[in-house]
Motif scaffolding. Structure first.
Motif, PDB file in Angstrom:
ATOM      1  N   ILE A   3       0.048 -11.868   6.618  1.00  0.00           N
ATOM      2  CA  ILE A   3       1.381 -11.285   6.805  1.00  0.00           C
ATOM      3  C   ILE A   3       1.203  -9.873   7.332  1.00  0.00           C
ATOM      4  CG2 ILE A   3       3.493 -10.575   5.647  1.00  0.00           C
ATOM      5  CD1 ILE A   3       3.004 -12.797   3.634  1.00  0.00           C
ATOM      6  N   SER A   4       1.923  -9.550   8.393  1.00  0.00           N
ATOM      7  CA  SER A   4       1.789  -8.220   8.980  1.00  0.00           C
ATOM      8  C   SER A   4       2.360  -7.150   8.054  1.00  0.00           C
ATOM      9  CB  SER A   4       2.502  -8.161  10.335  1.00  0.00           C
ATOM     10  OG  SER A   4       3.901  -8.131  10.144  1.00  0.00           O
ATOM     11  N   GLU A   5       1.916  -5.939   8.284  1.00  0.00           N
ATOM     12  CA  GLU A   5       2.408  -4.804   7.502  1.00  0.00           C
ATOM     13  C   GLU A   5       3.917  -4.635   7.690  1.00  0.00           C
ATOM     14  OE1 GLU A   5       1.623  -0.012   7.191  1.00  0.00           O
ATOM     15  OE2 GLU A   5       0.026  -1.296   7.969  1.00  0.00           O
ATOM     16  N   ALA A   6       4.407  -4.847   8.896  1.00  0.00           N
ATOM     17  CA  ALA A   6       5.842  -4.710   9.167  1.00  0.00           C
ATOM     18  C   ALA A   6       6.654  -5.762   8.421  1.00  0.00           C
ATOM     19  CB  ALA A   6       6.109  -4.809  10.668  1.00  0.00           C
ATOM     20  N   THR A   7       6.161  -6.998   8.395  1.00  0.00           N
ATOM     21  CA  THR A   7       6.854  -8.060   7.662  1.00  0.00           C
ATOM     22  C   THR A   7       6.881  -7.739   6.179  1.00  0.00           C
ATOM     23  OG1 THR A   7       6.266  -9.724   9.297  1.00  0.00           O
ATOM     24  CG2 THR A   7       6.827 -10.523   7.099  1.00  0.00           C
ATOM     25  N   ASN A   8       5.758  -7.289   5.651  1.00  0.00           N
ATOM     26  CA  ASN A   8       5.670  -6.907   4.242  1.00  0.00           C
ATOM     27  C   ASN A   8       6.681  -5.799   3.938  1.00  0.00           C
ATOM     28  OD1 ASN A   8       4.639  -6.905   1.627  1.00  0.00           O
ATOM     29  ND2 ASN A   8       3.106  -5.368   2.122  1.00  0.00           N
ATOM     30  N   HIS A   9       6.755  -4.808   4.812  1.00  0.00           N
ATOM     31  CA  HIS A   9       7.704  -3.707   4.645  1.00  0.00           C
ATOM     32  C   HIS A   9       9.144  -4.237   4.635  1.00  0.00           C
ATOM     33  CE1 HIS A   9       9.603   0.211   5.183  1.00  0.00           C
ATOM     34  NE2 HIS A   9      10.294  -0.335   6.167  1.00  0.00           N
ATOM     35  N   ASN A  10       9.465  -5.094   5.587  1.00  0.00           N
ATOM     36  CA  ASN A  10      10.821  -5.637   5.684  1.00  0.00           C
ATOM     37  C   ASN A  10      11.206  -6.443   4.449  1.00  0.00           C
ATOM     38  OD1 ASN A  10      11.165  -4.459   8.179  1.00  0.00           O
ATOM     39  ND2 ASN A  10      10.569  -6.300   9.309  1.00  0.00           N
ATOM     40  N   VAL A  11      10.283  -7.217   3.922  1.00  0.00           N
ATOM     41  CA  VAL A  11      10.551  -8.008   2.714  1.00  0.00           C
ATOM     42  C   VAL A  11      10.830  -7.086   1.539  1.00  0.00           C
ATOM     43  CG1 VAL A  11       9.502  -9.564   1.022  1.00  0.00           C
ATOM     44  CG2 VAL A  11       9.299 -10.056   3.466  1.00  0.00           C
ATOM     45  N   HIS A  12      10.017  -6.028   1.404  1.00  0.00           N
ATOM     46  CA  HIS A  12      10.225  -5.087   0.298  1.00  0.00           C
ATOM     47  C   HIS A  12      11.531  -4.323   0.447  1.00  0.00           C
ATOM     48  CE1 HIS A  12       5.931  -5.793  -0.519  1.00  0.00           C
ATOM     49  NE2 HIS A  12       6.318  -5.611  -1.757  1.00  0.00           N
ATOM     50  N   GLN A  13      11.881  -3.942   1.657  1.00  0.00           N
ATOM     51  CA  GLN A  13      13.139  -3.228   1.882  1.00  0.00           C
ATOM     52  C   GLN A  13      14.335  -4.111   1.543  1.00  0.00           C
ATOM     53  OE1 GLN A  13      13.677   0.070   2.710  1.00  0.00           O
ATOM     54  NE2 GLN A  13      11.523   0.141   2.194  1.00  0.00           N
TER      55      GLN A  13
END
Length: 82
Positions: A3-13
């Motif tokens: 999972i990309s860092e951006a996807t991880n960020h979006n999920v957490h947001q």
């Protein structure tokens, strides 16, 4: 699967937004006695507030400092719901 860092960020947001909506809907008026203390995530202080009767955690707020001014600021965000 990676999972990309951006996807991880979006999920957490998205989870944080949903959690904020849920939290704003909680009525804190029944809390008569709140127990406040600091816990730590690694070396960072986290302010915690718990309803003494129900053991409901109504406050978890990470902060840079754990002085009186920071406590006042953190707790000043609560009265609109208490």
């Amino acid at each position: 699967m990676i999972i990309s860092e951006a996807t991880n960020h979006n999920v957490h947001q998205a989870a944080a937004r949903q959690g904020g909506e849920i939290n704003r809907g909680i009525d804190l008026a029944p809390i008569r006695v709140g127990l406040h203390d600091e816990i730590f995530q690694g070396s960072r202080p986290v302010f915690a507030g718990v309803d003494a009767r129900a053991a409901y955690c109504y406050l978890l707020a990470a902060a840079e400092h754990r002085d009186a001014d920071t406590w006042v600021f953190i707790c000043s965000m609560l009265p609109s719901r208490v």
